[in-house]
Design a protein around this motif. Structure first.
Motif, PDB file in Angstrom:
ATOM      1  N   LYS A   1       0.801  -1.219   0.000  1.00  0.00           N
ATOM      2  CA  LYS A   1       0.000   0.000   0.000  1.00  0.00           C
ATOM      3  C   LYS A   1       0.837   1.273   0.000  1.00  0.00           C
ATOM      4  CE  LYS A   1      -4.009  -2.144   2.176  1.00  0.00           C
ATOM      5  NZ  LYS A   1      -4.781  -2.208   0.943  1.00  0.00           N
ATOM      6  N   ASN A   2       2.110   1.162   0.359  1.00  0.00           N
ATOM      7  CA  ASN A   2       2.973   2.341   0.352  1.00  0.00           C
ATOM      8  C   ASN A   2       3.281   2.823  -1.053  1.00  0.00           C
ATOM      9  OD1 ASN A   2       4.529  -0.178   0.151  1.00  0.00           O
ATOM     10  ND2 ASN A   2       6.323   1.149   0.079  1.00  0.00           N
ATOM     11  N   LEU A   3       3.007   2.004  -2.066  1.00  0.00           N
ATOM     12  CA  LEU A   3       3.351   2.357  -3.448  1.00  0.00           C
ATOM     13  C   LEU A   3       2.350   3.332  -4.076  1.00  0.00           C
ATOM     14  CD1 LEU A   3       4.409  -1.137  -4.894  1.00  0.00           C
ATOM     15  CD2 LEU A   3       5.900   0.727  -4.107  1.00  0.00           C
ATOM     16  N   ILE A   4       1.127   3.354  -3.551  1.00  0.00           N
ATOM     17  CA  ILE A   4       0.055   4.092  -4.228  1.00  0.00           C
ATOM     18  C   ILE A   4      -0.881   4.762  -3.226  1.00  0.00           C
ATOM     19  CG2 ILE A   4      -2.096   3.742  -5.531  1.00  0.00           C
ATOM     20  CD1 ILE A   4      -0.700   1.896  -7.365  1.00  0.00           C
ATOM     21  N   ASN A   5      -1.308   5.978  -3.570  1.00  0.00           N
ATOM     22  CA  ASN A   5      -2.383   6.651  -2.855  1.00  0.00           C
ATOM     23  C   ASN A   5      -3.686   6.280  -3.570  1.00  0.00           C
ATOM     24  OD1 ASN A   5      -4.422   8.892  -2.698  1.00  0.00           O
ATOM     25  ND2 ASN A   5      -2.960   9.720  -1.237  1.00  0.00           N
ATOM     26  N   CYS A   6      -4.598   5.620  -2.869  1.00  0.00           N
ATOM     27  CA  CYS A   6      -5.809   5.098  -3.513  1.00  0.00           C
ATOM     28  C   CYS A   6      -6.653   6.179  -4.183  1.00  0.00           C
ATOM     29  CB  CYS A   6      -6.649   4.330  -2.500  1.00  0.00           C
ATOM     30  SG  CYS A   6      -5.985   2.697  -2.107  1.00  0.00           S
ATOM     31  N   GLU A   7      -6.742   7.341  -3.566  1.00  0.00           N
ATOM     32  CA  GLU A   7      -7.556   8.403  -4.151  1.00  0.00           C
ATOM     33  C   GLU A   7      -6.913   8.970  -5.414  1.00  0.00           C
ATOM     34  OE1 GLU A   7     -10.553   8.921  -3.483  1.00  0.00           O
ATOM     35  OE2 GLU A   7     -10.569   7.627  -1.709  1.00  0.00           O
ATOM     36  N   LEU A   8      -5.572   9.027  -5.442  1.00  0.00           N
ATOM     37  CA  LEU A   8      -4.893   9.463  -6.662  1.00  0.00           C
ATOM     38  C   LEU A   8      -5.049   8.416  -7.762  1.00  0.00           C
ATOM     39  CD1 LEU A   8      -1.554  11.232  -5.619  1.00  0.00           C
ATOM     40  CD2 LEU A   8      -3.454  12.189  -6.938  1.00  0.00           C
ATOM     41  N   ALA A   9      -5.053   7.146  -7.378  1.00  0.00           N
ATOM     42  CA  ALA A   9      -5.270   6.072  -8.359  1.00  0.00           C
ATOM     43  C   ALA A   9      -6.667   6.198  -8.959  1.00  0.00           C
ATOM     44  CB  ALA A   9      -5.087   4.712  -7.692  1.00  0.00           C
ATOM     45  N   PHE A  10      -7.656   6.464  -8.101  1.00  0.00           N
ATOM     46  CA  PHE A  10      -9.035   6.661  -8.554  1.00  0.00           C
ATOM     47  C   PHE A  10      -9.121   7.864  -9.486  1.00  0.00           C
ATOM     48  CE2 PHE A  10     -13.397   8.402  -7.487  1.00  0.00           C
ATOM     49  CZ  PHE A  10     -14.117   7.407  -8.131  1.00  0.00           C
ATOM     50  N   LEU A  11      -8.458   8.950  -9.120  1.00  0.00           N
ATOM     51  CA  LEU A  11      -8.471  10.165  -9.934  1.00  0.00           C
ATOM     52  C   LEU A  11      -7.772   9.934 -11.272  1.00  0.00           C
ATOM     53  CD1 LEU A  11      -9.554  13.030  -9.644  1.00  0.00           C
ATOM     54  CD2 LEU A  11      -7.360  13.725  -8.706  1.00  0.00           C
ATOM     55  N   SER A  12      -6.698   9.163 -11.272  1.00  0.00           N
ATOM     56  CA  SER A  12      -6.010   8.830 -12.522  1.00  0.00           C
ATOM     57  C   SER A  12      -6.937   8.056 -13.451  1.00  0.00           C
ATOM     58  CB  SER A  12      -4.756   8.003 -12.239  1.00  0.00           C
ATOM     59  OG  SER A  12      -3.801   8.748 -11.513  1.00  0.00           O
ATOM     60  N   GLY A  13      -7.701   7.128 -12.875  1.00  0.00           N
ATOM     61  CA  GLY A  13      -8.667   6.391 -13.676  1.00  0.00           C
ATOM     62  C   GLY A  13      -9.737   7.294 -14.265  1.00  0.00           C
ATOM     63  N   LEU A  14     -10.158   8.269 -13.491  1.00  0.00           N
ATOM     64  CA  LEU A  14     -11.197   9.200 -13.963  1.00  0.00           C
ATOM     65  C   LEU A  14     -10.697  10.108 -15.092  1.00  0.00           C
ATOM     66  CD1 LEU A  14     -12.775  10.250 -10.544  1.00  0.00           C
ATOM     67  CD2 LEU A  14     -13.918   8.953 -12.355  1.00  0.00           C
ATOM     68  N   PHE A  15      -9.408  10.412 -15.100  1.00  0.00           N
ATOM     69  CA  PHE A  15      -8.875  11.347 -16.099  1.00  0.00           C
ATOM     70  C   PHE A  15      -8.141  10.663 -17.253  1.00  0.00           C
ATOM     71  CE2 PHE A  15      -9.650  14.629 -12.923  1.00  0.00           C
ATOM     72  CZ  PHE A  15      -9.979  15.723 -13.704  1.00  0.00           C
ATOM     73  N   HIS A  16      -8.028   9.340 -17.243  1.00  0.00           N
ATOM     74  CA  HIS A  16      -7.154   8.710 -18.235  1.00  0.00           C
ATOM     75  C   HIS A  16      -7.678   8.797 -19.672  1.00  0.00           C
ATOM     76  CE1 HIS A  16      -9.782   5.122 -18.093  1.00  0.00           C
ATOM     77  NE2 HIS A  16      -9.104   4.641 -19.118  1.00  0.00           N
ATOM     78  N   ASN A  17      -8.964   9.054 -19.841  1.00  0.00           N
ATOM     79  CA  ASN A  17      -9.536   9.164 -21.189  1.00  0.00           C
ATOM     80  C   ASN A  17      -9.724  10.609 -21.664  1.00  0.00           C
ATOM     81  OD1 ASN A  17      -9.838   6.476 -22.071  1.00  0.00           O
ATOM     82  ND2 ASN A  17     -11.674   6.199 -20.835  1.00  0.00           N
ATOM     83  N   PHE A  18      -9.253  11.572 -20.898  1.00  0.00           N
ATOM     84  CA  PHE A  18      -9.513  12.968 -21.250  1.00  0.00           C
ATOM     85  C   PHE A  18      -8.835  13.397 -22.543  1.00  0.00           C
ATOM     86  CE2 PHE A  18     -11.991  13.510 -17.645  1.00  0.00           C
ATOM     87  CZ  PHE A  18     -12.428  14.830 -17.497  1.00  0.00           C
ATOM     88  N   GLY A  19      -7.816  12.660 -22.976  1.00  0.00           N
ATOM     89  CA  GLY A  19      -7.190  12.964 -24.266  1.00  0.00           C
ATOM     90  C   GLY A  19      -8.181  12.823 -25.405  1.00  0.00           C
TER      91      GLY A  19
END
Length: 294
Positions: free
Chosen positions: A139-157
């Motif tokens: 769990k030290n590798l990732i912040n769960c909320e940032l991971a969630f936010l990355s998923g939400l923005f990954h298609n914005f291109g």
């Protein structure tokens, strides 16, 4: 058939992305939400107030919180309840920021790369990223909320592509819809010389979103990436692979999914359980996406 110079198009697109003022600015509501996200002592009342300023955003948060997976249904009758009882502060804020951000970007509703399919896949991917993050042992590798936010923005291109070049994007949308087994990124590269991940990275940087998101968006198709914030890239790749969308095939078929999961401390059986949980929500995510596009 659309005929144009691929090299000239990609150069012009990159030039636009690098020019101040050419990319749509971060919408006001999204900017206020980002400011709140960066405020250490931000509270539930402030977030509720911000969301309720936008009736369509408030309606979306209510509908999301009423999804069957949460078990509350229509008992959730206010934004305050949606956040405090169901979603939590960070999830509600991140969801709201992504929805508010997309409002300035126009995109056709239909087709494989239309707004409905893009958002439906986005919701699934972000939710699965969050589920996988919670079962990680490292769990030290990732912040769960940032991971969630990355998923939400990954298609914005895709959203920015469609907004800036509607005719060319419509052609791409038709191509990907016509050839469902073909990798969408390869088609973009062959026809336009630029891809949604590159476009999305520029947008995330212009909007001053966290570095983790910019890198994840840029490297999302390359889970063999080993640079800074590589864990976020791997997690997103795992989520997209588990969702089995052929249009989102990444560029590293030689990297085994199980190997990626092991690198993050994700148990295969727990990952399959998370996958099935999100699959069970697909019809509701689709309904949310359709209402968002209405």
């Amino acid at each position: 058939m659309l005929i144009f110079n691929k090299l000239e198009f990609s150069q012009n697109f990159r030039s636009i992305l690098q020019q101040a003022g050419q990319v749509p600015p971060f919408p006001e509501t999204a900017r206020e939400l980002l400011k709140l996200r960066n405020t250490p002592d931000a509270n539930l009342e402030q977030l509720t107030s911000l969301i309720e300023k936008d009736p369509s955003l408030a309606a979306f948060i209510l509908k999301y919180a009423r999804m069957s997976v949460f078990g509350y249904g229509n008992r959730i009758n206010s934004v305050h309840h949606a956040i405090s009882l169901v979603l939590g502060f960070n999830t509600a804020l991140n969801l709201s920021m992504s929805i508010a951000s997309s409002g300035c970007l126009k995109l056709p509703n239909h087709g494989t790369l239309g707004r409905v399919r893009i958002w439906s896949q986005t919701f699934e991917c972000a939710a699965l990223c969050r589920e996988l993050c919670h079962i990680m042992t490292k769990k030290n590798l990732i912040n769960c909320e940032l991971a969630f936010l990355s998923g939400l923005f990954h298609n914005f291109g895709y959203l920015l592509f469609g907004h800036l070049y509607p005719k060319e994007f419509s052609y791409l949308n038709d191509l990907v819809t016509r050839y469902p087994g073909q990798d969408a990124r390869s088609l973009q590269l062959q026809v336009f010389g630029i891809t949604h991940d590159t476009i999305g990275m520029y947008l995330i940087k212009v909007w001053n979103l966290p570095e983790e998101i910019a890198i994840t968006v840029a490297e999302q198709h390359f889970p063999d990436y080993s640079g800074k914030h590589a864990s976020y890239v791997k997690l997103l790749a795992i989520a997209n692979r588990l969702l089995q969308n052929p249009a989102l095939t990444d560029g590293c078929p030689y990297v085994d999914t199980l190997t990626l999961m092991e690198s993050l401390g994700i148990n295969e059986l727990e990952a399959k359980a998370a996958q099935e949980k999100i699959r069970g929500c697909q019809s509701e995510f689709l309904t949310l996406a359709q209402e968002l596009a209405a």
